[in-house]
Design a protein around this motif. Sequence first.
Motif, PDB file in Angstrom:
ATOM      1  N   GLU A   1      -2.026  -0.053  12.793  1.00  0.00           N
ATOM      2  CA  GLU A   1      -1.512  -1.137  11.955  1.00  0.00           C
ATOM      3  C   GLU A   1      -1.544  -2.469  12.698  1.00  0.00           C
ATOM      4  O   GLU A   1      -1.913  -3.496  12.118  1.00  0.00           O
ATOM      5  CB  GLU A   1      -0.092  -0.804  11.490  1.00  0.00           C
ATOM      6  CG  GLU A   1      -0.026   0.320  10.477  1.00  0.00           C
ATOM      7  CD  GLU A   1       1.387   0.789  10.220  1.00  0.00           C
ATOM      8  OE1 GLU A   1       1.671   1.207   9.083  1.00  0.00           O
ATOM      9  OE2 GLU A   1       2.219   0.771  11.170  1.00  0.00           O
TER      10      GLU A   1
ATOM     11  N   LEU B   1       4.853  -1.487  15.282  1.00  0.00           N
ATOM     12  CA  LEU B   1       4.115  -0.724  14.280  1.00  0.00           C
ATOM     13  C   LEU B   1       3.147   0.201  15.007  1.00  0.00           C
ATOM     14  O   LEU B   1       3.058   0.189  16.239  1.00  0.00           O
ATOM     15  CB  LEU B   1       3.379  -1.663  13.333  1.00  0.00           C
ATOM     16  CG  LEU B   1       4.270  -2.603  12.501  1.00  0.00           C
ATOM     17  CD1 LEU B   1       3.416  -3.619  11.767  1.00  0.00           C
ATOM     18  CD2 LEU B   1       5.126  -1.825  11.519  1.00  0.00           C
TER      19      LEU B   1
ATOM     20  N   THR C   1       8.035   0.585  -3.655  1.00  0.00           N
ATOM     21  CA  THR C   1       7.051   0.712  -2.586  1.00  0.00           C
ATOM     22  C   THR C   1       6.414  -0.652  -2.325  1.00  0.00           C
ATOM     23  O   THR C   1       6.407  -1.525  -3.202  1.00  0.00           O
ATOM     24  CB  THR C   1       5.960   1.716  -2.952  1.00  0.00           C
ATOM     25  OG1 THR C   1       5.222   1.215  -4.085  1.00  0.00           O
ATOM     26  CG2 THR C   1       6.565   3.080  -3.302  1.00  0.00           C
ATOM     27  N   TRP C   2       5.846  -0.823  -1.138  1.00  0.00           N
ATOM     28  CA  TRP C   2       5.157  -2.082  -0.851  1.00  0.00           C
ATOM     29  C   TRP C   2       3.991  -2.293  -1.807  1.00  0.00           C
ATOM     30  O   TRP C   2       3.676  -3.433  -2.175  1.00  0.00           O
ATOM     31  CB  TRP C   2       4.668  -2.118   0.593  1.00  0.00           C
ATOM     32  CG  TRP C   2       5.752  -2.402   1.586  1.00  0.00           C
ATOM     33  CD1 TRP C   2       6.225  -1.580   2.563  1.00  0.00           C
ATOM     34  CD2 TRP C   2       6.535  -3.613   1.681  1.00  0.00           C
ATOM     35  NE1 TRP C   2       7.251  -2.192   3.257  1.00  0.00           N
ATOM     36  CE2 TRP C   2       7.449  -3.436   2.747  1.00  0.00           C
ATOM     37  CE3 TRP C   2       6.545  -4.816   0.983  1.00  0.00           C
ATOM     38  CZ2 TRP C   2       8.360  -4.424   3.120  1.00  0.00           C
ATOM     39  CZ3 TRP C   2       7.458  -5.802   1.354  1.00  0.00           C
ATOM     40  CH2 TRP C   2       8.350  -5.603   2.403  1.00  0.00           C
TER      41      TRP C   2
ATOM     42  N   PHE D   1       8.876   1.101  14.369  1.00  0.00           N
ATOM     43  CA  PHE D   1       9.374   1.358  13.026  1.00  0.00           C
ATOM     44  C   PHE D   1       9.478   2.854  12.769  1.00  0.00           C
ATOM     45  O   PHE D   1      10.438   3.316  12.137  1.00  0.00           O
ATOM     46  CB  PHE D   1       8.456   0.695  11.993  1.00  0.00           C
ATOM     47  CG  PHE D   1       8.916   0.883  10.582  1.00  0.00           C
ATOM     48  CD1 PHE D   1      10.112   0.342  10.146  1.00  0.00           C
ATOM     49  CD2 PHE D   1       8.160   1.623   9.682  1.00  0.00           C
ATOM     50  CE1 PHE D   1      10.550   0.518   8.841  1.00  0.00           C
ATOM     51  CE2 PHE D   1       8.586   1.809   8.382  1.00  0.00           C
ATOM     52  CZ  PHE D   1       9.783   1.249   7.957  1.00  0.00           C
TER      53      PHE D   1
ATOM     54  N   VAL E   1       9.080  -0.362   0.666  1.00  0.00           N
ATOM     55  CA  VAL E   1       8.949   0.596   1.758  1.00  0.00           C
ATOM     56  C   VAL E   1       7.577   1.244   1.670  1.00  0.00           C
ATOM     57  O   VAL E   1       6.918   1.216   0.624  1.00  0.00           O
ATOM     58  CB  VAL E   1      10.034   1.694   1.712  1.00  0.00           C
ATOM     59  CG1 VAL E   1      11.432   1.098   1.746  1.00  0.00           C
ATOM     60  CG2 VAL E   1       9.856   2.576   0.482  1.00  0.00           C
ATOM     61  N   ASN E   2       7.175   1.848   2.771  1.00  0.00           N
ATOM     62  CA  ASN E   2       5.973   2.671   2.794  1.00  0.00           C
ATOM     63  C   ASN E   2       6.409   4.125   2.617  1.00  0.00           C
ATOM     64  O   ASN E   2       6.968   4.713   3.550  1.00  0.00           O
ATOM     65  CB  ASN E   2       5.236   2.485   4.119  1.00  0.00           C
ATOM     66  CG  ASN E   2       3.974   3.333   4.212  1.00  0.00           C
ATOM     67  OD1 ASN E   2       3.732   4.212   3.389  1.00  0.00           O
ATOM     68  ND2 ASN E   2       3.176   3.089   5.231  1.00  0.00           N
TER      69      ASN E   2
ATOM     70  N   GLN F   1       4.642  -8.689   7.945  1.00  0.00           N
ATOM     71  CA  GLN F   1       3.687  -7.697   8.421  1.00  0.00           C
ATOM     72  C   GLN F   1       3.425  -6.609   7.388  1.00  0.00           C
ATOM     73  O   GLN F   1       2.280  -6.217   7.153  1.00  0.00           O
ATOM     74  CB  GLN F   1       4.178  -7.099   9.740  1.00  0.00           C
ATOM     75  CG  GLN F   1       4.131  -8.103  10.881  1.00  0.00           C
ATOM     76  CD  GLN F   1       4.727  -7.564  12.157  1.00  0.00           C
ATOM     77  OE1 GLN F   1       4.028  -7.278  13.127  1.00  0.00           O
ATOM     78  NE2 GLN F   1       6.046  -7.431  12.186  1.00  0.00           N
ATOM     79  N   PHE F   2       4.470  -6.114   6.757  1.00  0.00           N
ATOM     80  CA  PHE F   2       4.273  -5.074   5.748  1.00  0.00           C
ATOM     81  C   PHE F   2       3.499  -5.617   4.543  1.00  0.00           C
ATOM     82  O   PHE F   2       2.646  -4.919   3.978  1.00  0.00           O
ATOM     83  CB  PHE F   2       5.607  -4.481   5.306  1.00  0.00           C
ATOM     84  CG  PHE F   2       6.218  -3.549   6.319  1.00  0.00           C
ATOM     85  CD1 PHE F   2       5.475  -2.526   6.876  1.00  0.00           C
ATOM     86  CD2 PHE F   2       7.532  -3.691   6.714  1.00  0.00           C
ATOM     87  CE1 PHE F   2       6.026  -1.660   7.808  1.00  0.00           C
ATOM     88  CE2 PHE F   2       8.095  -2.839   7.642  1.00  0.00           C
ATOM     89  CZ  PHE F   2       7.346  -1.821   8.192  1.00  0.00           C
ATOM     90  N   GLN F   3       3.796  -6.855   4.144  1.00  0.00           N
ATOM     91  CA  GLN F   3       3.042  -7.444   3.033  1.00  0.00           C
ATOM     92  C   GLN F   3       1.579  -7.646   3.407  1.00  0.00           C
ATOM     93  O   GLN F   3       0.682  -7.387   2.592  1.00  0.00           O
ATOM     94  CB  GLN F   3       3.675  -8.775   2.618  1.00  0.00           C
ATOM     95  CG  GLN F   3       4.965  -8.638   1.845  1.00  0.00           C
ATOM     96  CD  GLN F   3       5.545  -9.954   1.369  1.00  0.00           C
ATOM     97  OE1 GLN F   3       6.443  -9.976   0.545  1.00  0.00           O
ATOM     98  NE2 GLN F   3       5.056 -11.067   1.864  1.00  0.00           N
TER      99      GLN F   3
ATOM    100  N   GLU G   1      15.410   1.166   2.972  1.00  0.00           N
ATOM    101  CA  GLU G   1      14.673   2.132   3.790  1.00  0.00           C
ATOM    102  C   GLU G   1      15.456   3.427   3.946  1.00  0.00           C
ATOM    103  O   GLU G   1      14.879   4.530   3.905  1.00  0.00           O
ATOM    104  CB  GLU G   1      14.369   1.512   5.151  1.00  0.00           C
ATOM    105  CG  GLU G   1      13.363   0.362   5.073  1.00  0.00           C
ATOM    106  CD  GLU G   1      13.236  -0.426   6.361  1.00  0.00           C
ATOM    107  OE1 GLU G   1      12.221  -1.132   6.532  1.00  0.00           O
ATOM    108  OE2 GLU G   1      14.156  -0.358   7.200  1.00  0.00           O
TER     109      GLU G   1
ATOM    110  N   GLU H   1      -0.387  -4.435   3.211  1.00  0.00           N
ATOM    111  CA  GLU H   1      -0.691  -4.059   1.823  1.00  0.00           C
ATOM    112  C   GLU H   1      -1.749  -4.980   1.234  1.00  0.00           C
ATOM    113  O   GLU H   1      -2.648  -4.530   0.511  1.00  0.00           O
ATOM    114  CB  GLU H   1       0.580  -4.079   0.986  1.00  0.00           C
ATOM    115  CG  GLU H   1       0.389  -3.684  -0.473  1.00  0.00           C
ATOM    116  CD  GLU H   1      -0.213  -2.298  -0.653  1.00  0.00           C
ATOM    117  OE1 GLU H   1      -1.042  -2.131  -1.579  1.00  0.00           O
ATOM    118  OE2 GLU H   1       0.131  -1.384   0.125  1.00  0.00           O
TER     119      GLU H   1
END
Length: 394
Positions: free
Chosen positions: A56, A52, A369-370, A259, A156-157, A20-22, A287, A25
Amino acid sequence: MRLIVEGWRFISQSYAVVNQFQLLELLNRPDVQLYHREMPYLQDWQAATGLLSPAEEAQLRTIPEPPDSLQSEAVLRMQMPFDFSPSNHSRHLVVFGLTEYGKVHNAMVQCMGVSDFGRVHRQSEATILTSSNWSRQGFIQSGADANRIRVVPLGVNPRVCHPLPGEERQALRRRLGIEDQFIFLNVSSQHPRKGIRPLLKAFAQVVQRHPQARLVLKGTTGLYGSQKYIQSALDEVLTPQERDRVLANLAYIGQDLSFAEVVQLYQAADAYISPYLAEGFNLPVLEAIACGTPVICTAGGPTDDFTQSSFAIRVTAEQIWQEICGEQRLLFNPDIESLIAAMERVINDRDFRENANHLGSQFVQKNYTWSKTVDHLVNVLWSSMDHFADVVPV
């Protein structure tokens, strides 16, 4: 570049979290035309909302599913079990995976429906994408082609994972009712390989000398049944006296948190602790560092890639091969006295904690960072295509 991702979303399982984070981005990349195919969950996992932010999650839902006829430059698989079978959408296949036990263990091989993991990878054209040098060595140990294994760390964000100013942090601690306590935090499934047993054994000694110490365990009751691992550890590794001391100073959070709520735990804690026995990366450690929290973690494993002595204390650990589920697996055995010493140091050394608050977060923002790690991912996707002569043009 047209990219199809096959994986999981909307659950708190680690592969889904990374995916999800990838994806979020990658949506920021105008040169990437992104598609996503949702793969079947394992066991009885259920999708959840609220992990999230609403914005998002809405973004993730806008990613279209690829038409059956679509040809893409690359397919990225973010799921278990690992699947090296050719894709109908692209010759260029990248399979994300982690090894925790020094190799691909037998249960994973059986789930793949193969007899020899290394042979299957060598006979495929797939590139393995993994997150740490430790994990990469595990794939090599299992016979994978080392020339087709790429390490891209997780991230991380920084807009979310960051230290709070002093007054904001104190206000958060007051809301949580922990302003006069010293909080050790662990966020994990609480499976034995996460280190719950050495953690409880060491904490039983630390809290006897430091009665202000508290241990907060964030698990996931619904997905992993985390509470059963904690209960087993309490019953099997502690004396009755130790168990009483620990229970009086232990808090367990088992429900799903967003999160953002987990980040507040990192920000409020005084130290993050992870004396793991087996890990592939250990994203919560990264994190926590980003949130300015000093960390205590096992030495020699994947966290060596992204920890430094200015903000992390590595616990001495012996590497041992141990029989688990009928096979030999490589584990770390954290030294209890080294773990106790690390916990007491972080309690007593205010200067270390204050320096970690600044130096750790700066280190992560510079390197993990992502945005930066997805830069590496995109480079891997492009570079791994070089040997294909029939790549579909953009």
